[in-house]
Design a protein around this motif. Structure first.
Motif, PDB file in Angstrom:
ATOM      1  N   MET A 134       0.798  -0.927   0.004  1.00  0.00           N
ATOM      2  CA  MET A 134      -0.108   0.024  -0.251  1.00  0.00           C
ATOM      3  C   MET A 134       0.258   0.981  -0.078  1.00  0.00           C
ATOM      4  SD  MET A 134      -2.609   1.350   2.483  1.00  0.00           S
ATOM      5  CE  MET A 134      -3.802  -0.411   2.953  1.00  0.00           C
ATOM      6  N   HIS A 135       0.606   2.444  -0.758  1.00  0.00           N
ATOM      7  CA  HIS A 135       1.297   3.166  -1.388  1.00  0.00           C
ATOM      8  C   HIS A 135       0.986   4.096   0.096  1.00  0.00           C
ATOM      9  CE1 HIS A 135       2.759   7.468  -2.513  1.00  0.00           C
ATOM     10  NE2 HIS A 135       2.811   6.880  -3.222  1.00  0.00           N
ATOM     11  N   ILE A 136       2.091   4.491   1.278  1.00  0.00           N
ATOM     12  CA  ILE A 136       2.093   4.922   2.055  1.00  0.00           C
ATOM     13  C   ILE A 136       1.297   6.083   2.236  1.00  0.00           C
ATOM     14  CG2 ILE A 136       3.720   7.675   1.398  1.00  0.00           C
ATOM     15  CD1 ILE A 136       4.870   7.506   4.254  1.00  0.00           C
ATOM     16  N   ILE A 137       0.568   7.237   1.126  1.00  0.00           N
ATOM     17  CA  ILE A 137      -0.668   7.953   1.496  1.00  0.00           C
ATOM     18  C   ILE A 137      -1.779   7.392   1.728  1.00  0.00           C
ATOM     19  CG2 ILE A 137      -1.750   9.919   0.031  1.00  0.00           C
ATOM     20  CD1 ILE A 137       1.011  10.524  -1.496  1.00  0.00           C
ATOM     21  N   LYS A 138      -1.769   5.741   0.737  1.00  0.00           N
ATOM     22  CA  LYS A 138      -3.410   5.682   0.993  1.00  0.00           C
ATOM     23  C   LYS A 138      -3.417   5.338   1.734  1.00  0.00           C
ATOM     24  CE  LYS A 138      -6.691   2.869  -0.387  1.00  0.00           C
ATOM     25  NZ  LYS A 138      -8.191   4.013   0.311  1.00  0.00           N
ATOM     26  N   LYS A 139      -2.417   4.832   3.248  1.00  0.00           N
ATOM     27  CA  LYS A 139      -2.488   4.322   4.367  1.00  0.00           C
ATOM     28  C   LYS A 139      -2.068   5.358   5.356  1.00  0.00           C
ATOM     29  CE  LYS A 139      -1.088   2.003   8.424  1.00  0.00           C
ATOM     30  NZ  LYS A 139      -1.305   0.645   8.243  1.00  0.00           N
ATOM     31  N   ALA A 140      -2.403   6.675   4.741  1.00  0.00           N
ATOM     32  CA  ALA A 140      -2.669   7.568   5.413  1.00  0.00           C
ATOM     33  C   ALA A 140      -4.061   8.183   5.594  1.00  0.00           C
ATOM     34  CB  ALA A 140      -1.260   9.207   4.985  1.00  0.00           C
ATOM     35  N   VAL A 141      -4.744   8.055   4.343  1.00  0.00           N
ATOM     36  CA  VAL A 141      -6.008   8.185   3.925  1.00  0.00           C
ATOM     37  C   VAL A 141      -6.949   7.391   5.086  1.00  0.00           C
ATOM     38  CG1 VAL A 141      -7.931   8.423   2.215  1.00  0.00           C
ATOM     39  CG2 VAL A 141      -5.406   9.057   1.937  1.00  0.00           C
ATOM     40  N   ASN A 142      -5.677   6.361   4.644  1.00  0.00           N
ATOM     41  CA  ASN A 142      -7.091   5.348   5.964  1.00  0.00           C
ATOM     42  C   ASN A 142      -7.059   5.811   7.490  1.00  0.00           C
ATOM     43  OD1 ASN A 142      -7.552   3.659   3.752  1.00  0.00           O
ATOM     44  ND2 ASN A 142      -6.087   2.081   4.202  1.00  0.00           N
ATOM     45  N   GLN A 143      -6.150   5.900   7.608  1.00  0.00           N
ATOM     46  CA  GLN A 143      -5.765   6.725   9.744  1.00  0.00           C
ATOM     47  C   GLN A 143      -6.972   8.012   9.028  1.00  0.00           C
ATOM     48  OE1 GLN A 143      -4.335   3.948  10.414  1.00  0.00           O
ATOM     49  NE2 GLN A 143      -3.631   5.342  12.080  1.00  0.00           N
ATOM     50  N   ILE A 144      -6.766   8.629   8.858  1.00  0.00           N
ATOM     51  CA  ILE A 144      -7.839   9.773   8.522  1.00  0.00           C
ATOM     52  C   ILE A 144      -8.804   9.404   8.902  1.00  0.00           C
ATOM     53  CG2 ILE A 144      -7.832  10.273   6.454  1.00  0.00           C
ATOM     54  CD1 ILE A 144      -7.059  13.063   9.309  1.00  0.00           C
ATOM     55  N   GLU A 145      -9.217   8.580   8.204  1.00  0.00           N
ATOM     56  CA  GLU A 145     -10.687   7.665   7.494  1.00  0.00           C
ATOM     57  C   GLU A 145     -10.837   7.770   9.562  1.00  0.00           C
ATOM     58  OE1 GLU A 145     -13.563   5.070   5.107  1.00  0.00           O
ATOM     59  OE2 GLU A 145     -10.979   5.763   4.832  1.00  0.00           O
ATOM     60  N   SER A 146     -10.540   6.968   9.850  1.00  0.00           N
ATOM     61  CA  SER A 146     -11.413   6.031  10.691  1.00  0.00           C
ATOM     62  C   SER A 146     -11.091   7.312  11.844  1.00  0.00           C
ATOM     63  CB  SER A 146     -10.193   5.283  11.759  1.00  0.00           C
ATOM     64  OG  SER A 146      -9.252   5.770  11.946  1.00  0.00           O
ATOM     65  N   MET A 147     -10.626   8.168  11.955  1.00  0.00           N
ATOM     66  CA  MET A 147     -10.445   9.083  13.224  1.00  0.00           C
ATOM     67  C   MET A 147     -11.312  10.236  12.697  1.00  0.00           C
ATOM     68  SD  MET A 147      -6.544  10.367  13.145  1.00  0.00           S
ATOM     69  CE  MET A 147      -6.239  12.401  14.128  1.00  0.00           C
ATOM     70  N   VAL A 148     -11.414  11.281  11.669  1.00  0.00           N
ATOM     71  CA  VAL A 148     -13.500  11.452  11.130  1.00  0.00           C
ATOM     72  C   VAL A 148     -14.911  11.402  11.365  1.00  0.00           C
ATOM     73  CG1 VAL A 148     -11.562  13.281  10.562  1.00  0.00           C
ATOM     74  CG2 VAL A 148     -12.629  11.562   8.967  1.00  0.00           C
ATOM     75  N   GLU A 149     -14.314   9.668  11.511  1.00  0.00           N
ATOM     76  CA  GLU A 149     -15.235   8.854  11.044  1.00  0.00           C
ATOM     77  C   GLU A 149     -16.969   8.973  11.984  1.00  0.00           C
ATOM     78  OE1 GLU A 149     -16.263   3.721  10.790  1.00  0.00           O
ATOM     79  OE2 GLU A 149     -14.904   4.721  11.850  1.00  0.00           O
ATOM     80  N   ASP A 150     -18.101   9.455  11.382  1.00  0.00           N
ATOM     81  CA  ASP A 150     -19.132   9.814  12.328  1.00  0.00           C
ATOM     82  C   ASP A 150     -19.190  11.114  12.558  1.00  0.00           C
ATOM     83  OD1 ASP A 150     -20.164   6.405  11.847  1.00  0.00           O
ATOM     84  OD2 ASP A 150     -19.541   6.192  13.238  1.00  0.00           O
ATOM     85  N   CYS A 151     -18.146  11.737  12.667  1.00  0.00           N
ATOM     86  CA  CYS A 151     -17.824  13.663  13.083  1.00  0.00           C
ATOM     87  C   CYS A 151     -18.370  14.352  12.249  1.00  0.00           C
ATOM     88  CB  CYS A 151     -16.317  13.542  13.766  1.00  0.00           C
ATOM     89  SG  CYS A 151     -14.885  13.817  11.994  1.00  0.00           S
ATOM     90  N   GLY A 152     -18.655  13.944  10.833  1.00  0.00           N
ATOM     91  CA  GLY A 152     -19.574  15.187   9.488  1.00  0.00           C
ATOM     92  C   GLY A 152     -18.386  15.809   8.959  1.00  0.00           C
ATOM     93  N   ILE A 153     -17.335  16.081   9.700  1.00  0.00           N
ATOM     94  CA  ILE A 153     -17.038  16.684   8.472  1.00  0.00           C
ATOM     95  C   ILE A 153     -15.966  16.411   7.114  1.00  0.00           C
ATOM     96  CG2 ILE A 153     -15.438  17.737  10.842  1.00  0.00           C
ATOM     97  CD1 ILE A 153     -12.522  17.114  10.345  1.00  0.00           C
ATOM     98  N   SER A 154     -15.967  15.015   7.100  1.00  0.00           N
ATOM     99  CA  SER A 154     -15.730  14.415   5.870  1.00  0.00           C
ATOM    100  C   SER A 154     -16.555  14.906   4.075  1.00  0.00           C
ATOM    101  CB  SER A 154     -15.722  12.959   5.748  1.00  0.00           C
ATOM    102  OG  SER A 154     -16.903  12.200   6.300  1.00  0.00           O
ATOM    103  N   ASP A 155     -17.998  15.231   4.688  1.00  0.00           N
ATOM    104  CA  ASP A 155     -18.002  15.817   3.591  1.00  0.00           C
ATOM    105  C   ASP A 155     -18.570  17.456   3.385  1.00  0.00           C
ATOM    106  OD1 ASP A 155     -19.387  14.030   2.563  1.00  0.00           O
ATOM    107  OD2 ASP A 155     -20.551  13.016   3.113  1.00  0.00           O
ATOM    108  N   ASN A 156     -17.837  18.252   4.102  1.00  0.00           N
ATOM    109  CA  ASN A 156     -17.563  19.590   3.758  1.00  0.00           C
ATOM    110  C   ASN A 156     -16.248  19.681   2.670  1.00  0.00           C
ATOM    111  OD1 ASN A 156     -19.011  19.558   6.161  1.00  0.00           O
ATOM    112  ND2 ASN A 156     -17.633  20.225   7.519  1.00  0.00           N
TER     113      ASN A 156
END
Length: 202
Positions: A1-23
């Motif tokens: 997995m590319h390191i940027i993809k790994k970082a994306v996976n990490q941020i996805e888990s951080m913002v899950e259900d907090c409503g900011i990912s669609d801003n």
């Protein structure tokens, strides 16, 4: 997995259900260019939630999108990885997990290169990315292959391309990421970062 993809996976888990990912997140050409001495390419300003960050890239994207575009995407092209890395810079700034969002001022460059010199003196180095100033100044320390190196320096262009897959998903102390453009990815993958004078706000 590319390191940027790994970082994306990490941020996805951080913002899950907090409503900011669609801003909305805005990627636009930076007009007042204050550039890191080690970065190359176009400079893009990424703005999210009132916080901005920069990304230097050879594959610029100018658009308005949402952080959620990254989630589940393959990010198979450099332009998509550039956009994702820029968004990660802005998001980690917004979440106050990264404070190196923009390049330092030119008057800091001399001191910065001296501090980098202190870190790499006596080490064999390999550069993942352009970093012309580093290649010129430390040419006697540069080895031909990453396997020979004590320390691998990674700039934003090297991180985005990483065509040979030399950067692991969770880089250890052997990898030193350079400049503000790499900050978001490094924070999320727990890597080592060098940007002593990068600015939080401009």
């Amino acid at each position: 997995m590319h390191i940027i993809k790994k970082a994306v996976n990490q941020i996805e888990s951080m913002v899950e259900d907090c409503g900011i990912s669609d801003n909305p997140v805005i990627l636009e050409q930076e007009n007042e260019v204050v550039r890191c001495a080690y970065e190359q390419g176009a400079l893009i300003r990424v703005t999210f939630g009132g916080r901005s960050a920069g990304i230097a890239t050879d594959d610029p994207v100018r658009t308005t999108t949402k952080p959620s575009f990254m989630f589940g995407a393959t990010l198979g092209k450099p332009a998509l990885r550039s956009a994702a890395a820029g968004i990660l810079n802005a998001l980690t700034g917004f979440l106050c997990t990264s404070r190196r969002l923009h390049a330092c001022l030119p008057e800091n460059h001399t001191t910065c290169i001296r501090e980098l010199e202190d870190l790499i003196t006596g080490k064999k180095i390999w550069c993942c990315g352009g970093m012309k100033q580093i290649r010129d100044r430390f040419s006697s320390q540069i080895v031909n292959t990453p396997e020979e190196a004590d320390l691998i320096l990674v700039s934003s262009d090297g991180m985005i391309s990483d065509e040979n897959g030399i950067i692991p998903e969770e880089p250890g102390e052997r990898y030193l990421f350079i400049g503000p453009s790499t900050a978001g990815v490094v924070v999320l993958t727990h890597g080592c970062h060098f940007c002593p004078y990068g600015r939080t706000n401009i």
